[in-house]
Design a protein around this motif. Structure first.
Motif, PDB file in Angstrom:
ATOM      1  N   PRO A 148      30.158  57.372  18.195  1.00  0.00           N
ATOM      2  CA  PRO A 148      30.461  58.250  19.327  1.00  0.00           C
ATOM      3  C   PRO A 148      29.243  58.546  20.197  1.00  0.00           C
ATOM      4  O   PRO A 148      29.382  58.793  21.394  1.00  0.00           O
ATOM      5  N   LEU A 149      28.056  58.476  19.621  1.00  0.00           N
ATOM      6  CA  LEU A 149      26.850  58.722  20.406  1.00  0.00           C
ATOM      7  C   LEU A 149      26.632  57.604  21.430  1.00  0.00           C
ATOM      8  O   LEU A 149      26.228  57.858  22.560  1.00  0.00           O
ATOM      9  N   LEU A 150      26.939  56.384  21.036  1.00  0.00           N
ATOM     10  CA  LEU A 150      26.758  55.250  21.948  1.00  0.00           C
ATOM     11  C   LEU A 150      27.989  54.996  22.807  1.00  0.00           C
ATOM     12  O   LEU A 150      27.932  54.207  23.738  1.00  0.00           O
ATOM     13  N   HIS A 151      29.073  55.667  22.498  1.00  0.00           N
ATOM     14  CA  HIS A 151      30.313  55.445  23.253  1.00  0.00           C
ATOM     15  C   HIS A 151      30.347  56.318  24.516  1.00  0.00           C
ATOM     16  O   HIS A 151      31.376  56.831  24.907  1.00  0.00           O
ATOM     17  N   SER A 152      29.200  56.470  25.103  1.00  0.00           N
ATOM     18  CA  SER A 152      29.026  57.187  26.370  1.00  0.00           C
ATOM     19  C   SER A 152      28.377  56.205  27.337  1.00  0.00           C
ATOM     20  O   SER A 152      27.428  55.507  26.965  1.00  0.00           O
TER      21      SER A 152
ATOM     22  N   ALA B  46      24.142  52.520  28.278  1.00  0.00           N
ATOM     23  CA  ALA B  46      23.302  51.831  29.264  1.00  0.00           C
ATOM     24  C   ALA B  46      21.823  51.962  28.896  1.00  0.00           C
ATOM     25  O   ALA B  46      21.070  50.985  28.960  1.00  0.00           O
ATOM     26  N   ILE B  47      21.407  53.153  28.502  1.00  0.00           N
ATOM     27  CA  ILE B  47      20.004  53.379  28.133  1.00  0.00           C
ATOM     28  C   ILE B  47      19.616  52.481  26.960  1.00  0.00           C
ATOM     29  O   ILE B  47      18.604  51.771  27.010  1.00  0.00           O
ATOM     30  N   ILE B  48      20.423  52.503  25.907  1.00  0.00           N
ATOM     31  CA  ILE B  48      20.118  51.702  24.720  1.00  0.00           C
ATOM     32  C   ILE B  48      20.150  50.216  25.059  1.00  0.00           C
ATOM     33  O   ILE B  48      19.309  49.446  24.593  1.00  0.00           O
ATOM     34  N   SER B  49      21.102  49.788  25.880  1.00  0.00           N
ATOM     35  CA  SER B  49      21.187  48.380  26.282  1.00  0.00           C
ATOM     36  C   SER B  49      19.922  47.945  27.002  1.00  0.00           C
ATOM     37  O   SER B  49      19.396  46.852  26.745  1.00  0.00           O
TER      38      SER B  49
ATOM     39  N   THR C  97      21.874  57.514  37.330  1.00  0.00           N
ATOM     40  CA  THR C  97      22.197  58.904  37.037  1.00  0.00           C
ATOM     41  C   THR C  97      21.127  59.838  37.598  1.00  0.00           C
ATOM     42  O   THR C  97      20.105  59.386  38.101  1.00  0.00           O
ATOM     43  N   THR C  98      21.369  61.113  37.495  1.00  0.00           N
ATOM     44  CA  THR C  98      20.397  62.094  37.980  1.00  0.00           C
ATOM     45  C   THR C  98      19.311  62.310  36.922  1.00  0.00           C
ATOM     46  O   THR C  98      19.510  62.003  35.742  1.00  0.00           O
ATOM     47  N   ALA C  99      18.202  62.864  37.338  1.00  0.00           N
ATOM     48  CA  ALA C  99      17.107  63.152  36.411  1.00  0.00           C
ATOM     49  C   ALA C  99      17.563  64.118  35.321  1.00  0.00           C
ATOM     50  O   ALA C  99      17.241  63.941  34.141  1.00  0.00           O
ATOM     51  N   GLY C 100      18.322  65.131  35.695  1.00  0.00           N
ATOM     52  CA  GLY C 100      18.800  66.118  34.732  1.00  0.00           C
ATOM     53  C   GLY C 100      19.730  65.509  33.696  1.00  0.00           C
ATOM     54  O   GLY C 100      19.607  65.784  32.504  1.00  0.00           O
ATOM     55  N   ASN C 101      20.658  64.680  34.140  1.00  0.00           N
ATOM     56  CA  ASN C 101      21.587  64.042  33.218  1.00  0.00           C
ATOM     57  C   ASN C 101      20.856  63.055  32.311  1.00  0.00           C
ATOM     58  O   ASN C 101      21.107  63.002  31.109  1.00  0.00           O
ATOM     59  N   LEU C 102      19.935  62.294  32.875  1.00  0.00           N
ATOM     60  CA  LEU C 102      19.175  61.345  32.070  1.00  0.00           C
ATOM     61  C   LEU C 102      18.379  62.081  30.996  1.00  0.00           C
ATOM     62  O   LEU C 102      18.375  61.681  29.833  1.00  0.00           O
ATOM     63  N   SER C 103      17.748  63.153  31.374  1.00  0.00           N
ATOM     64  CA  SER C 103      16.974  63.948  30.422  1.00  0.00           C
ATOM     65  C   SER C 103      17.866  64.453  29.286  1.00  0.00           C
ATOM     66  O   SER C 103      17.497  64.383  28.103  1.00  0.00           O
ATOM     67  N   PHE C 104      19.042  64.938  29.621  1.00  0.00           N
ATOM     68  CA  PHE C 104      20.002  65.426  28.629  1.00  0.00           C
ATOM     69  C   PHE C 104      20.416  64.308  27.673  1.00  0.00           C
ATOM     70  O   PHE C 104      20.447  64.491  26.449  1.00  0.00           O
ATOM     71  N   GLN C 105      20.726  63.133  28.217  1.00  0.00           N
ATOM     72  CA  GLN C 105      21.171  62.004  27.400  1.00  0.00           C
ATOM     73  C   GLN C 105      20.042  61.476  26.518  1.00  0.00           C
ATOM     74  O   GLN C 105      20.260  61.108  25.360  1.00  0.00           O
ATOM     75  N   LEU C 106      18.813  61.458  27.055  1.00  0.00           N
ATOM     76  CA  LEU C 106      17.662  61.026  26.265  1.00  0.00           C
ATOM     77  C   LEU C 106      17.432  61.967  25.089  1.00  0.00           C
ATOM     78  O   LEU C 106      17.105  61.520  23.984  1.00  0.00           O
TER      79      LEU C 106
END
Length: 93
Positions: free
Chosen positions: A6-10, A15-18, A37-46
């Protein structure tokens, strides 16, 4: 059939892991541009990926500007490979 991680099913996290699978490391702005994506969303996902030990994040400065560099971990590589195997099973490839 094996369940999808489920963590990668986003979309963004996958995309980041790929991207990280094909490079030694990537800078924050590179990932932001490639994922769209936005900086805020990327930061959250990272942060989610880091908390699961899928990536390592290094923060430093370059010419007095913050520089965030991201690398995939062995656990992240395995999770991605398992995800791809599971997808192939679902798609019967």
């Amino acid at each position: 059939m094996k369940e999808l991680d489920p963590l990668l099913h986003s979309q963004i996290r996958l995309a980041i892991i790929s991207i990280l699978m094909s490079v030694a490391e990537a800078q924050f702005n590179y990932l932001k541009d490639k994922t769209g994506t936005t900086a805020g969303n990327l930061s959250f996902q990272l942060t989610k990926l880091k908390n699961s030990n899928y990536i390592k994040i290094q923060k430093s400065f370059e010419n007095n500007y913050p520089l965030t560099t991201v690398r995939i971990t062995a656990a992240g590589r395995k999770a991605f490979e398992d995800y791809v195997k599971a997808m192939k099973q679902y798609l019967q490839l």
